[in-house]
Design a protein around this motif. Structure first.
Motif, PDB file in Angstrom:
ATOM      1  N   GLN A 241       1.004  -1.162   0.175  1.00 54.60           N
ATOM      2  CA  GLN A 241      -0.105  -0.009  -0.061  1.00 54.60           C
ATOM      3  C   GLN A 241       0.958   1.307  -0.128  1.00 54.60           C
ATOM      4  N   ALA A 242       1.865   1.322   0.651  1.00 50.81           N
ATOM      5  CA  ALA A 242       2.764   2.316   0.771  1.00 50.81           C
ATOM      6  C   ALA A 242       4.148   1.952   0.961  1.00 50.81           C
ATOM      7  N   LYS A 243       5.276   2.835   0.633  1.00 49.32           N
ATOM      8  CA  LYS A 243       6.583   2.518   0.814  1.00 49.32           C
ATOM      9  C   LYS A 243       7.412   3.765   1.131  1.00 49.32           C
ATOM     10  N   ILE A 244       8.298   3.636   2.258  1.00 49.63           N
ATOM     11  CA  ILE A 244       9.152   4.618   2.485  1.00 49.63           C
ATOM     12  C   ILE A 244      10.555   4.221   2.365  1.00 49.63           C
ATOM     13  N   ASP A 245      11.188   4.982   1.442  1.00 56.98           N
ATOM     14  CA  ASP A 245      12.602   4.689   1.050  1.00 56.98           C
ATOM     15  C   ASP A 245      13.539   4.125   2.122  1.00 56.98           C
ATOM     16  N   PHE A 246      13.506   5.373   3.317  1.00 55.43           N
ATOM     17  CA  PHE A 246      14.505   5.173   4.306  1.00 55.43           C
ATOM     18  C   PHE A 246      13.689   5.646   5.716  1.00 55.43           C
ATOM     19  N   ILE A 247      14.157   4.737   6.729  1.00 48.09           N
ATOM     20  CA  ILE A 247      13.448   5.057   7.910  1.00 48.09           C
ATOM     21  C   ILE A 247      14.856   5.466   8.746  1.00 48.09           C
ATOM     22  N   LEU A 248      14.740   6.593   9.401  1.00 42.71           N
ATOM     23  CA  LEU A 248      16.085   6.751  10.534  1.00 42.71           C
ATOM     24  C   LEU A 248      15.492   6.886  11.798  1.00 42.71           C
ATOM     25  N   TYR A 249      16.303   6.509  12.919  1.00 44.58           N
ATOM     26  CA  TYR A 249      15.811   6.221  14.082  1.00 44.58           C
ATOM     27  C   TYR A 249      16.593   7.709  14.922  1.00 44.58           C
ATOM     28  N   LYS A 250      16.091   8.413  15.334  1.00 36.99           N
ATOM     29  CA  LYS A 250      16.710   9.648  15.993  1.00 36.99           C
ATOM     30  C   LYS A 250      15.806   9.957  17.237  1.00 36.99           C
TER      31      LYS A 250
END
Length: 432
Positions: free
Chosen positions: A365-374
């Motif tokens: 349904q959806a795509k997020i190219d990069f996930i940062l954890y901050k």
């Protein structure tokens, strides 16, 4: 060629006198040049030995008698071109550079004796291989050298002032003047095609153009594959070559998840997993792991790396080498090529900034190219190839996770901040 890593080397020199430094990075990234330039600039006396090209150097460090080691090394230092003859330099530390430490030498622990010698030694080891052993025992002060990022490319090409301008506007979210924005997009296109390998950047500078860049990339790739085959048995060397040869094709698919079947029919992780591991261990591939959908909430309560899935994307360490490789491929969808290039550039820049690479999908349904954890929150990053940035991906992600305080969209759009979304021009990714 100025590298920003020189600041980290100076920090080590000043504050970590009693800990050897390990400089890691892929072949061709300029490790040896940086080390020797550092020695020439900041030490009165230094010693360089290459444990791979000149195996006889191992004899200098054989035996138990450390005093003999020191005597042998000082004999080399007297003939080294950077050696000083001034008496006041005799108490200064000597920089001892050991290149291509691609294993854990049996004499490594004995190096502490050199650090405590008179005159004292500061020790720098260089390796083209990643090893968890180096990190676990806390013996080394570890630095990794990457291909030049866009900011370093600007410095190398005489456009240093742009870098500071970008950082100022990244912090303020204020738009750059249109003429400057267009100039930076043009310079970014030069970087996209040249990449950050020093040999290619030097060629770009000396030729004042991109005429011979692809040939430089071909030479680098051929040298890497030759080295991989020489270090592995015939079967493993072939598998490494096969994986490397399809990395570009993986990145121009609509779904850029790494698929073993693109290597050959029936290929599996069991067959080629070690080859992929070798490519990442030698810094020519960057792995981006998939975050489990159900782990979004818990990812902020624990280490995000514990919530990843077996699926992953495999980026190339240098976008310029990817660009040259993709020039040879016919593709019915040029937008897929552009997306793969920009996404690879973002991946290598984030990785160079120290972020573990993670991506997320929601049942197609959806795509997020990069996930940062901050800062105990998730920062999603979307990558767009143009200046149209509308999508439903972020709204889907926000509906599934309450820990998202903001997001970043990377595109050719100028700086802006609106609706908790930070719009970052593609040339400013090094600021993240």
């Amino acid at each position: 060629m100025k590298r920003k890593r020189i600041d980290s080397l100076l920090k080590w020199k000043e504050n970590n006198m009693n800990k050897p430094l390990l400089l890691m990075g892929g072949r061709g990234t300029g490790k040896t040049y940086l080390a020797n330039d550092f020695a020439k600039s900041f030490y009165a006396k230094s010693i360089y030995i290459n444990l791979e090209r000149v195996p006889e150097c191992h004899k200098l460090l054989e035996g138990e008698d450390v005093s003999i080691w020191i005597q042998n090394l000082l004999m080399i230092s007297e003939t080294y071109p950077y050696a000083s003859k001034h008496p006041e330099d005799e108490k200064e530390p000597i920089l001892f550079i050991m290149d291509e430490v691609s294993f854990y030498p049996p004499f490594m622990e004995k190096l502490e004796a050199l650090i405590k010698a008179n005159p004292p030694f500061q020790i720098m080891c260089i390796t083209s291989f990643h090893s968890e052993r180096y990190k676990k025992d806390d013996f080394f002060y570890i630095l990794q050298l990457f291909p030049l990022n866009f900011e370093e490319f600007l410095i190398a090409t005489g456009n240093e002032w742009y870098g500071e301008t970008i950082r100022i506007h990244y912090a303020s979210n204020k738009k750059l003047p249109d003429i400057v924005h267009r100039e930076l997009l043009a310079l970014f296109e030069d970087y996209l095609q040249t990449g950050g390998m020093p040999a290619a950047v030097n060629e770009f500078i000396s030729m004042e153009g991109k005429y011979n860049i692809s040939e430089q990339h071909r030479i680098l790739a051929s040298a890497y594959l030759w080295d991989a085959k020489s270090r592995n048995n015939e079967g493993d060397g072939l598998k490494i070559s096969q994986v490397y040869s399809i990395m570009d094709k993986q990145l121009i698919k609509e779904n850029r998840k790494f698929q073993y079947t693109l290597i050959r029919k029936g290929a599996t992780h069991a067959m080629y997993g070690n080859a992929v591991q070798y490519i990442t261990d030698t810094f020519y591939g960057i792995r981006c792991n998939k975050l489990a959908e159900e782990a979004l909430e818990s990812a902020c309560k624990s280490e995000i790396s514990s919530n990843i899935l077996p699926q992953y994307k495999l980026y190339m360490a240098d976008v310029g080498m990817l660009y040259s490789s993709l020039k040879q491929i016919e593709c019915k969808h040029p937008d897929h090529i552009r997306k793969g290039l920009i996404e690879n550039y973002v991946a290598q820049t984030l990785y160079g900034n120290g972020y573990p690479l993670i991506y997320w999908e929601s049942n197609s349904q959806a795509k997020i190219d990069f996930i940062l954890y901050k800062d105990n929150s998730i920062v999603p990053i979307e990558v767009k190839t143009g200046n149209i940035t509308r999508s439903k991906n972020l709204s889907v992600l926000k509906s599934k996770c309450s820990y998202i305080k903001g997001a970043i969209k990377i595109s050719t759009r100028n700086f802006e901040y609106s609706g908790d979304i930070k719009y970052v021009p593609v040339y400013a990714v090094f600021c993240i």
